[in-house]
Motif scaffolding. Structure first.
Motif, PDB file in Angstrom:
ATOM      1  N   GLN A 152       0.852  -1.181   0.000  1.00 32.69           N
ATOM      2  CA  GLN A 152       0.000   0.000   0.000  1.00 32.69           C
ATOM      3  C   GLN A 152       0.890   1.235   0.000  1.00 32.69           C
ATOM      4  O   GLN A 152       1.876   1.287   0.729  1.00 32.69           O
ATOM      5  CB  GLN A 152      -0.889  -0.021   1.238  1.00 32.69           C
ATOM      6  CG  GLN A 152      -2.038   0.938   1.178  1.00 32.69           C
ATOM      7  CD  GLN A 152      -2.913   0.789   2.408  1.00 32.69           C
ATOM      8  OE1 GLN A 152      -2.515   1.198   3.478  1.00 32.69           O
ATOM      9  NE2 GLN A 152      -4.071   0.197   2.243  1.00 32.69           N
TER      10      GLN A 152
ATOM     11  N   ILE B  20      -4.815   6.490  -1.847  1.00 29.53           N
ATOM     12  CA  ILE B  20      -4.032   5.296  -1.532  1.00 29.53           C
ATOM     13  C   ILE B  20      -3.993   4.383  -2.756  1.00 29.53           C
ATOM     14  O   ILE B  20      -5.022   4.122  -3.376  1.00 29.53           O
ATOM     15  CB  ILE B  20      -4.664   4.538  -0.349  1.00 29.53           C
ATOM     16  CG1 ILE B  20      -4.755   5.446   0.867  1.00 29.53           C
ATOM     17  CG2 ILE B  20      -3.890   3.271  -0.049  1.00 29.53           C
ATOM     18  CD1 ILE B  20      -5.652   4.911   1.955  1.00 29.53           C
TER      19      ILE B  20
ATOM     20  N   THR C  16       0.687   5.590  -0.040  1.00 28.79           N
ATOM     21  CA  THR C  16      -0.100   6.808   0.032  1.00 28.79           C
ATOM     22  C   THR C  16       0.475   7.799  -0.961  1.00 28.79           C
ATOM     23  O   THR C  16       1.625   8.219  -0.842  1.00 28.79           O
ATOM     24  CB  THR C  16      -0.071   7.403   1.456  1.00 28.79           C
ATOM     25  OG1 THR C  16      -0.537   6.406   2.370  1.00 28.79           O
ATOM     26  CG2 THR C  16      -0.955   8.629   1.554  1.00 28.79           C
TER      27      THR C  16
END
Length: 138
Positions: A44, A69, A46
């Motif tokens: 993941q 995200i 951002t």
């Protein structure tokens, strides 16, 4: 007449034992590489974060965040817009965002108002998230 079959030489015996060892070594390397790859996915990232300005207040008296995200997996990348008060971006309001070119042109700007937050993407698309969707613990 007696025919004598020679006993296998030491070299033949060693190569017979090396075969399973080499195969085991190759399998071990492949399994380790697979484990390393599996631990790194899904990842993941951002891409954009913005905090609610002090000039805008909501009924829950909390400070809120909006973030874009990217969820990266072995098969594809997907994008979600987060709005909420959790700075770790785990609990709040999520909106799936499927826009062509978003990877190259993520969020351009955000505008916080008492009604909610307006997000303008670099692609030219806009998305409005009402305050009721991300206030009060959502």
């Amino acid at each position: 007449m007696t025919v004598h079959t020679p006993a296998p030489s030491g070299t033949a015996r060693r190569s017979a034992r090396l075969g399973p060892l080499v195969i085991g070594l190759i399998v071990g390397v492949v399994l380790c590489a697979g484990a390393v790859i599996a631990m790194r996915w899904p990842a993941q990232q951002t891409l954009y974060t913005d905090k609610q300005p002090g000039t805008v207040a909501y009924d829950d008296d909390s400070s809120h965040v909006i973030a874009l995200i990217r969820d990266h997996s072995l098969l594809e990348d997907s994008y979600r817009l987060y709005a909420g008060r959790d700075p770790s971006l785990r609990y709040g309001h999520f909106v799936d965002v499927d826009l062509p070119g978003i990877a190259d042109k993520p969020v351009q700007s955000t505008q916080w108002t008492p009604e909610g937050v307006q997000v303008r993407f670099g692609t030219g698309h806009e998305l409005f998230v009402p305050a009721a969707s991300f206030t009060g613990g959502r």
